[in-house]
Design a protein around this motif. Structure first.
Motif, PDB file in Angstrom:
ATOM      1  N   ARG A 114       0.818  -1.217   0.000  1.00  0.00           N
ATOM      2  CA  ARG A 114       0.000   0.000   0.000  1.00  0.00           C
ATOM      3  C   ARG A 114       0.855   1.271   0.000  1.00  0.00           C
ATOM      4  NH1 ARG A 114      -5.696  -0.150   2.958  1.00  0.00           N
ATOM      5  NH2 ARG A 114      -6.530  -2.097   2.087  1.00  0.00           N
ATOM      6  N   THR A 115       1.919   1.262   0.765  1.00  0.00           N
ATOM      7  CA  THR A 115       2.762   2.463   0.851  1.00  0.00           C
ATOM      8  C   THR A 115       3.487   2.761  -0.451  1.00  0.00           C
ATOM      9  OG1 THR A 115       4.562   1.132   1.760  1.00  0.00           O
ATOM     10  CG2 THR A 115       3.116   2.257   3.335  1.00  0.00           C
ATOM     11  N   ALA A 116       3.672   1.742  -1.289  1.00  0.00           N
ATOM     12  CA  ALA A 116       4.416   1.914  -2.541  1.00  0.00           C
ATOM     13  C   ALA A 116       3.507   2.159  -3.740  1.00  0.00           C
ATOM     14  CB  ALA A 116       5.283   0.683  -2.805  1.00  0.00           C
ATOM     15  N   LEU A 117       2.206   1.909  -3.595  1.00  0.00           N
ATOM     16  CA  LEU A 117       1.316   1.987  -4.754  1.00  0.00           C
ATOM     17  C   LEU A 117       1.274   3.366  -5.406  1.00  0.00           C
ATOM     18  CD1 LEU A 117      -0.555   0.384  -6.576  1.00  0.00           C
ATOM     19  CD2 LEU A 117      -2.448   0.957  -5.039  1.00  0.00           C
ATOM     20  N   PRO A 118       1.223   4.485  -4.677  1.00  0.00           N
ATOM     21  CA  PRO A 118       1.216   5.784  -5.358  1.00  0.00           C
ATOM     22  C   PRO A 118       2.425   5.997  -6.265  1.00  0.00           C
ATOM     23  CG  PRO A 118       0.527   6.051  -3.087  1.00  0.00           C
ATOM     24  CD  PRO A 118       1.022   4.632  -3.216  1.00  0.00           C
ATOM     25  N   ALA A 119       3.607   5.607  -5.809  1.00  0.00           N
ATOM     26  CA  ALA A 119       4.805   5.773  -6.628  1.00  0.00           C
ATOM     27  C   ALA A 119       4.750   4.902  -7.877  1.00  0.00           C
ATOM     28  CB  ALA A 119       6.057   5.452  -5.816  1.00  0.00           C
ATOM     29  N   VAL A 120       4.205   3.702  -7.749  1.00  0.00           N
ATOM     30  CA  VAL A 120       4.075   2.814  -8.906  1.00  0.00           C
ATOM     31  C   VAL A 120       3.053   3.382  -9.891  1.00  0.00           C
ATOM     32  CG1 VAL A 120       3.291   0.531  -9.648  1.00  0.00           C
ATOM     33  CG2 VAL A 120       4.855   0.741  -7.716  1.00  0.00           C
ATOM     34  N   LEU A 121       1.921   3.872  -9.388  1.00  0.00           N
ATOM     35  CA  LEU A 121       0.929   4.481 -10.275  1.00  0.00           C
ATOM     36  C   LEU A 121       1.507   5.693 -10.999  1.00  0.00           C
ATOM     37  CD1 LEU A 121      -2.308   4.274  -8.083  1.00  0.00           C
ATOM     38  CD2 LEU A 121      -1.773   2.933 -10.140  1.00  0.00           C
ATOM     39  N   ALA A 122       2.387   6.438 -10.339  1.00  0.00           N
ATOM     40  CA  ALA A 122       3.033   7.583 -10.974  1.00  0.00           C
ATOM     41  C   ALA A 122       3.955   7.125 -12.100  1.00  0.00           C
ATOM     42  CB  ALA A 122       3.806   8.396  -9.941  1.00  0.00           C
ATOM     43  N   ARG A 123       4.683   6.032 -11.898  1.00  0.00           N
ATOM     44  CA  ARG A 123       5.562   5.501 -12.949  1.00  0.00           C
ATOM     45  C   ARG A 123       4.747   5.009 -14.146  1.00  0.00           C
ATOM     46  NH1 ARG A 123      10.961   4.388 -12.057  1.00  0.00           N
ATOM     47  NH2 ARG A 123      11.731   4.954  -9.980  1.00  0.00           N
ATOM     48  N   ILE A 124       3.620   4.361 -13.866  1.00  0.00           N
ATOM     49  CA  ILE A 124       2.754   3.891 -14.943  1.00  0.00           C
ATOM     50  C   ILE A 124       2.205   5.074 -15.730  1.00  0.00           C
ATOM     51  CG2 ILE A 124       0.563   2.724 -15.413  1.00  0.00           C
ATOM     52  CD1 ILE A 124       1.185   0.902 -13.003  1.00  0.00           C
ATOM     53  N   LEU A 125       1.827   6.137 -15.020  1.00  0.00           N
ATOM     54  CA  LEU A 125       1.321   7.342 -15.668  1.00  0.00           C
ATOM     55  C   LEU A 125       2.356   7.901 -16.640  1.00  0.00           C
ATOM     56  CD1 LEU A 125      -1.250   9.256 -15.382  1.00  0.00           C
ATOM     57  CD2 LEU A 125       0.234  10.700 -13.994  1.00  0.00           C
ATOM     58  N   LEU A 126       3.617   7.953 -16.226  1.00  0.00           N
ATOM     59  CA  LEU A 126       4.684   8.462 -17.081  1.00  0.00           C
ATOM     60  C   LEU A 126       4.883   7.588 -18.317  1.00  0.00           C
ATOM     61  CD1 LEU A 126       7.382   9.494 -14.439  1.00  0.00           C
ATOM     62  CD2 LEU A 126       6.038  11.030 -15.896  1.00  0.00           C
ATOM     63  N   ALA A 127       4.654   6.295 -18.189  1.00  0.00           N
ATOM     64  CA  ALA A 127       4.868   5.379 -19.309  1.00  0.00           C
ATOM     65  C   ALA A 127       3.813   5.513 -20.396  1.00  0.00           C
ATOM     66  CB  ALA A 127       4.918   3.941 -18.805  1.00  0.00           C
ATOM     67  N   LEU A 128       2.662   6.075 -20.051  1.00  0.00           N
ATOM     68  CA  LEU A 128       1.574   6.228 -21.014  1.00  0.00           C
ATOM     69  C   LEU A 128       1.704   7.522 -21.806  1.00  0.00           C
ATOM     70  CD1 LEU A 128      -1.553   5.114 -18.948  1.00  0.00           C
ATOM     71  CD2 LEU A 128      -0.746   4.040 -21.063  1.00  0.00           C
ATOM     72  N   LYS A 129       1.236   7.481 -23.036  1.00  0.00           N
ATOM     73  CA  LYS A 129       1.063   8.695 -23.815  1.00  0.00           C
ATOM     74  C   LYS A 129      -0.139   9.468 -23.258  1.00  0.00           C
ATOM     75  CE  LYS A 129       2.588   6.279 -28.006  1.00  0.00           C
ATOM     76  NZ  LYS A 129       2.177   5.800 -29.346  1.00  0.00           N
ATOM     77  N   VAL A 130      -0.228  10.742 -23.561  1.00  0.00           N
ATOM     78  CA  VAL A 130      -1.388  11.530 -23.145  1.00  0.00           C
ATOM     79  C   VAL A 130      -2.655  10.875 -23.698  1.00  0.00           C
ATOM     80  CG1 VAL A 130      -2.564  13.736 -23.430  1.00  0.00           C
ATOM     81  CG2 VAL A 130      -0.113  13.681 -22.931  1.00  0.00           C
ATOM     82  N   GLY A 131      -3.636  10.709 -22.841  1.00  0.00           N
ATOM     83  CA  GLY A 131      -4.867  10.047 -23.242  1.00  0.00           C
ATOM     84  C   GLY A 131      -4.805   8.535 -23.153  1.00  0.00           C
ATOM     85  N   GLY A 132      -3.643   7.999 -22.747  1.00  0.00           N
ATOM     86  CA  GLY A 132      -3.480   6.557 -22.613  1.00  0.00           C
ATOM     87  C   GLY A 132      -4.314   5.988 -21.473  1.00  0.00           C
ATOM     88  N   VAL A 133      -4.620   4.699 -21.582  1.00  0.00           N
ATOM     89  CA  VAL A 133      -5.551   4.044 -20.663  1.00  0.00           C
ATOM     90  C   VAL A 133      -4.855   2.953 -19.855  1.00  0.00           C
ATOM     91  CG1 VAL A 133      -7.705   2.731 -20.492  1.00  0.00           C
ATOM     92  CG2 VAL A 133      -7.432   4.461 -22.279  1.00  0.00           C
TER      93      VAL A 133
END
Length: 200
Positions: A114-133
């Motif tokens: 749980r403590t690491a999930l925000p950082a992982v979600l942030a990394r996933i966000l960076l990996a996506l193009k704008v508008g990516g799902v």
């Protein structure tokens, strides 16, 4: 930071072949729904590809798929099925920048503390193009813990998980819930999350 504890590493190392070889399921409606949100031939990163069945299905549909798993043993099973290399990368090592149109994370982010999930979600966000799902699934619950195999689960509630997505600036966050099972054969309440990377 580590996002998979020793119990998870040990389980997937020792049970990779059995896990990959379990009864193959027909891709579920939400996988087709996820793909329907993407353009034909779009680039897709699969996180925690497991036995590789979902990657194989997406590849057969003509998508540009990058399968990945944090377990070298599971990645080897997927490579055997697909006949191609598979990325061995842990969640905290994700370093792509605006590379993918979609990320499919079926039953894998549920192992992130749980403590690491925000950082992982942030990394996933960076990996996506704008508008990516992003499409991800979790075992629903109220408090983190381990299963009978010693695997860690974050067991989020819908409200708690929404807070994690909102804190990392995702938009269009949607949730669904289904009843099903897991490798342990126990009835499971599944929480499915879809989210979009916003424009700058």
């Amino acid at each position: 930071m580590t996002t998979i504890d020793d119990g998870n590493d040990r389980f997937y190392r020792d049970n990779a072949a059995a896990y990959a070889g379990r009864t193959r399921r027909t891709p579920e409606a939400r996988l087709d729904k996820f793909l329907a949100r993407l353009n034909p031939g779009a680039s897709v990163l699969e996180l925690g590809c497991g036995g590789g069945q979902d990657s194989a299905y997406m590849m057969a549909r003509g998508f540009d798929v990058t399968p990945s798993d944090g377990s070298p043993e599971m990645a080897a099973e997927t490579a055997r099925l697909l006949g191609r290399p598979v990325e061995v990368i842990r969640f905290e090592e994700l370093c792509w920048r605006e590379r993918f149109d979609g990320i499919w994370a079926e039953a894998c982010l549920l192992h992130v503390p749980r403590t690491a999930l925000p950082a992982v979600l942030a990394r996933i966000l960076l990996a996506l193009k704008v508008g990516g799902v992003l499409q991800a699934s979790f075992k629903a619950g109220d408090i983190e813990g381990h299963d009978a195999f010693g695997r860690y689960y974050n067991y989020p509630s819908r409200d708690w998980l929404r807070q994690q997505f909102e804190a990392t600036r995702w938009v269009g966050v949607e949730f669904g819930e289904t009843d099903g099972g897991g490798y342990d054969g126990k009835p499971t309440r599944w929480l499915h999350a879809a989210a979009v990377k916003p424009g700058n």
